[in-house]
Structures are given as C-alpha cells and as structure tokens.
Design a protein around this motif. Structure first.
Motif, mmCIF file in Angstrom:
data_model
loop_
_atom_site.group_PDB
_atom_site.id
_atom_site.type_symbol
_atom_site.label_atom_id
_atom_site.label_comp_id
_atom_site.label_asym_id
_atom_site.label_seq_id
_atom_site.Cartn_x
_atom_site.Cartn_y
_atom_site.Cartn_z
ATOM 1 N N GLU A 243 -11.849 12.536 34.170
ATOM 2 C CA GLU A 243 -12.154 13.389 33.018
ATOM 3 C C GLU A 243 -12.883 12.601 31.936
ATOM 4 O OE1 GLU A 243 -11.857 16.688 32.455
ATOM 5 O OE2 GLU A 243 -11.325 16.811 34.580
ATOM 6 N N VAL A 244 -12.462 11.371 31.717
ATOM 7 C CA VAL A 244 -13.145 10.537 30.721
ATOM 8 C C VAL A 244 -14.582 10.252 31.167
ATOM 9 C CG1 VAL A 244 -13.206 8.268 29.608
ATOM 10 C CG2 VAL A 244 -11.033 9.513 29.811
ATOM 11 N N SER A 245 -14.741 9.960 32.445
ATOM 12 C CA SER A 245 -16.082 9.602 32.944
ATOM 13 C C SER A 245 -17.068 10.765 32.851
ATOM 14 C CB SER A 245 -15.996 9.112 34.391
ATOM 15 O OG SER A 245 -15.664 10.167 35.273
ATOM 16 N N LYS A 246 -16.569 12.008 32.849
ATOM 17 C CA LYS A 246 -17.439 13.178 32.777
ATOM 18 C C LYS A 246 -17.813 13.553 31.342
ATOM 19 C CE LYS A 246 -14.687 15.895 35.086
ATOM 20 N NZ LYS A 246 -14.147 17.098 35.794
ATOM 21 N N TYR A 247 -17.071 13.005 30.380
ATOM 22 C CA TYR A 247 -17.260 13.414 28.991
ATOM 23 C C TYR A 247 -18.546 12.818 28.420
ATOM 24 C CZ TYR A 247 -16.010 14.600 24.182
ATOM 25 O OH TYR A 247 -16.005 15.122 22.926
ATOM 26 N N PHE A 256 -24.217 9.346 25.217
ATOM 27 C CA PHE A 256 -23.857 8.367 26.251
ATOM 28 C C PHE A 256 -22.536 8.756 26.891
ATOM 29 C CE2 PHE A 256 -22.174 7.028 22.195
ATOM 30 C CZ PHE A 256 -20.875 6.608 22.473
ATOM 31 N N GLN A 257 -22.211 8.080 27.970
ATOM 32 C CA GLN A 257 -20.945 8.272 28.665
ATOM 33 C C GLN A 257 -20.251 6.924 28.812
ATOM 34 O OE1 GLN A 257 -23.145 10.735 31.782
ATOM 35 N NE2 GLN A 257 -21.099 11.647 31.916
ATOM 36 N N CYS A 258 -18.970 6.968 29.111
ATOM 37 C CA CYS A 258 -18.246 5.720 29.355
ATOM 38 C C CYS A 258 -17.173 5.970 30.405
ATOM 39 C CB CYS A 258 -17.646 5.162 28.072
ATOM 40 S SG CYS A 258 -16.152 5.992 27.507
ATOM 41 N N THR A 259 -16.595 4.908 30.887
ATOM 42 C CA THR A 259 -15.545 4.996 31.910
ATOM 43 C C THR A 259 -14.329 4.200 31.452
ATOM 44 O OG1 THR A 259 -16.397 3.064 33.101
ATOM 45 C CG2 THR A 259 -17.219 5.238 33.780
ATOM 46 N N ILE A 260 -13.209 4.440 32.139
ATOM 47 C CA ILE A 260 -11.988 3.663 31.889
ATOM 48 C C ILE A 260 -11.456 3.135 33.212
ATOM 49 C CG2 ILE A 260 -11.346 4.878 29.782
ATOM 50 C CD1 ILE A 260 -9.380 6.555 31.404
#
Length: 306
Positions: A243-247, A256-260
């Motif tokens: 979900e974070v990666s799609k935001y 921009f996007q980011c990942t965890i």
C-alpha cells in the motif's frame, strides 16, 4: 451552552423552591430531591456538579447521606455543601468530618448563597481545566509530535502489558522508509515530513484497533500484532508494504513514490524485550541489505517475502 447542575437535597418544598429561585440561571440547572435516599439515587444518575444537602431530614439525615455519597466511586468527587440551621461549631465540624466542602446557614441570605456557590463552581471549573491540562500533558508525553502516533515509550509500556497479562502470540514488525535521506535531499524536508505523516496514516488505517503502532524513531515504525498466526503477520506486513509503495506523494510541485522495508519476528518471552528488538532490527537489516521493499521474518527460520 452546556449547563452545570446543582442537586438540592432537602425535605422542605419551600426551601427547595427558594434555592431554585435564587440560583437557577441560563448556565445553571437545579434538580430537587426530597430525601437523602432520593438524593443518593439522583446523584448517581445525574452526576451533578455540586450538591446542596440539608442536615436534618426525615429518613437518613444529611451526615449519613454525605457519608454514603463519599463512599461511592460514582459520587465521591462531587462537592457537598451543607445547608443547615445548626451552625454551631460541633455541627459544622461534623459536617467537614463526613466530607462536606462547605456549609450555608439557614435562614440564608441570597447573596451569601450565590457567593458560596459561585466560589465552588469556579473551583470546579479550575479543577476541570487542570484535569484537561494533565490529560493533554500525559498524551503529549507518549505521542510523536509530527505523526501523532504513539512513541517508543508508549509502545514499550503497552507491549509489556500484553506480555504480562495475556498468553497470546505476539508478532513485531519494524518498518523503515527506504532511501529516506535521498527523499529529504531531493525534495526537501517538507517532503520528508509529509512522507512520515502519510506513511503513518496508511499503517494506522490498515491495522486493527488492538494492534500497537508507534513511531519508533527517525523513519522507523514499530507494530505489535497480538493473537495472530505467522502467516497472518507476514501477509499483513506485505499488505502494508504494498500500500505504501502504491501511494503517490505530492509536495511543493514534486510527485514521487517511496517504499518501505520490514522485519518481522515472533516475540519471544524467554528473552528480554531489548533482545527481541535487536532481533526484529536484524530482520529489517537483512531486508535492507538484500534489496529493500520487502519483508523478512527471522523466526524460527529466515524467510524472504518479496
């Protein structure tokens, strides 16, 4: 406007009517009880701001009524002011001994009654404000100022309660925002703060009410999942990660996007909390060093979940 309530407990209809006429106002409602027994029941039901209590009544007298009110958790904090014709020192002292906050002599002067009630209402208002301030300070002590999540201190206290009180499986997930320094360097610290707040919101939205979520420090977030299986813990960690990666983040004209990356362990009661935290941190480190944007569980054996 919310009204405060005064409960008058007196078996004289005339006295009750006089008090009601003197005190009732747009901000103050007066309720009446005609016996100690009725007063106790009404006090528990209405939770008035203040109680005006006659001493000499049919049935139980004011002293006994006050004792019963002060012995009940529901009514013990409601101030009681005696209204009495017995204003000798012995009667007054006995009133204070059973828990009264003040007394007013009968026949009372309307201005004196108003003044005494006003003082107690002001004191109650101050106490309420102090209690609100204390609650706010307590909340601030366990809340992260930026994300409004609970902080590490709160997490550790709650986790210890789970460990001490419940014989449940507990899983810990430690997330770290990938390349967070690069986000700050590229888009600015406003963007970094926005990412922290947004990731916090995503995690909080998808977790259960009983799960514990905190900002562990910096760009790290710790989660405790009580009463779940290993498969559920892994699935949830990956759901959060995806979900974070799609935001899509938008800040100051940048998109921009980011990942965890996440580390997962089953909490081991046989070792210290600090050792458990070290273990979940090691699982996170393995995830970071093996490519990021993944979740790794290192209990009982290493598993990579991309």
């Amino acid at each position: 406007m919310d009204k405060d309530t005064i409960l008058v407990v007196d078996d004289s209809d005339i006295i009750c009517s006089i008090i009601k006429g003197i005190l009732e106002s747009p901000t103050l409602h007066i309720d009446i009880a005609h016996s100690g027994e009725e007063g106790i029941l009404m006090a528990k039901k209405l939770r008035p701001t203040l109680i005006l209590l006659d001493i000499i009544m049919n049935g139980i007298d004011g002293y006994e009524t006050c004792c019963i009110l002060k012995s009940s958790t529901e009514t013990k904090d409601i101030p009681v002011v005696f209204i009495t014709g017995n204003n000798d020192s012995e009667s007054v002292l006995k009133g204070f001994e059973v828990g009264a906050a003040d007394y007013v002599s009968k026949p009372f002067i309307p201005e004196e009654l108003k003044a005494r009630v006003k003082v107690h209402m002001q004191n109650i208002k101050i106490q309420r404000e102090l209690q609100l301030l204390m609650n706010e300070l307590k909340e601030m002590a366990v809340t992260d100022y930026l994300t409004k999540l609970h902080n590490r201190r709160y997490f550790m206290d709650q986790l210890q309660e789970f460990v001490n009180q419940y014989d449940l499986k507990l899983f810990l997930i430690l997330f770290d925002i990938d390349n967070f320094k690069k986000i700050n360097d590229t888009y600015g610290h406003n963007a970094g703060d926005m990412v922290l707040v947004s990731v916090s919101s995503i995690l909080k939205l998808l977790l259960r009410e009983e799960d514990i979520l905190c900002r562990w420090g910096g760009e790290e977030f710790m989660i405790c999942l009580p009463d779940v299986t290993e498969d559920i813990a892994i699935d949830l960690a990956n759901k959060l990660r995806k979900e974070v990666s799609k935001y899509i983040f938008n800040c100051d004209g940048f998109t921009f996007q980011c990942t965890i990356t996440g580390g997962i362990i089953q909490y081991d009661r046989a070792i210290s909390p600090e050792k458990n935290f070290t273990n979940v941190d090691q699982a996170l480190y393995l995830g970071k060093s093996s490519g990021k944007n993944r979740c790794i569980i290192n209990y009982p054996i290493l598993k990579v979940n991309e």
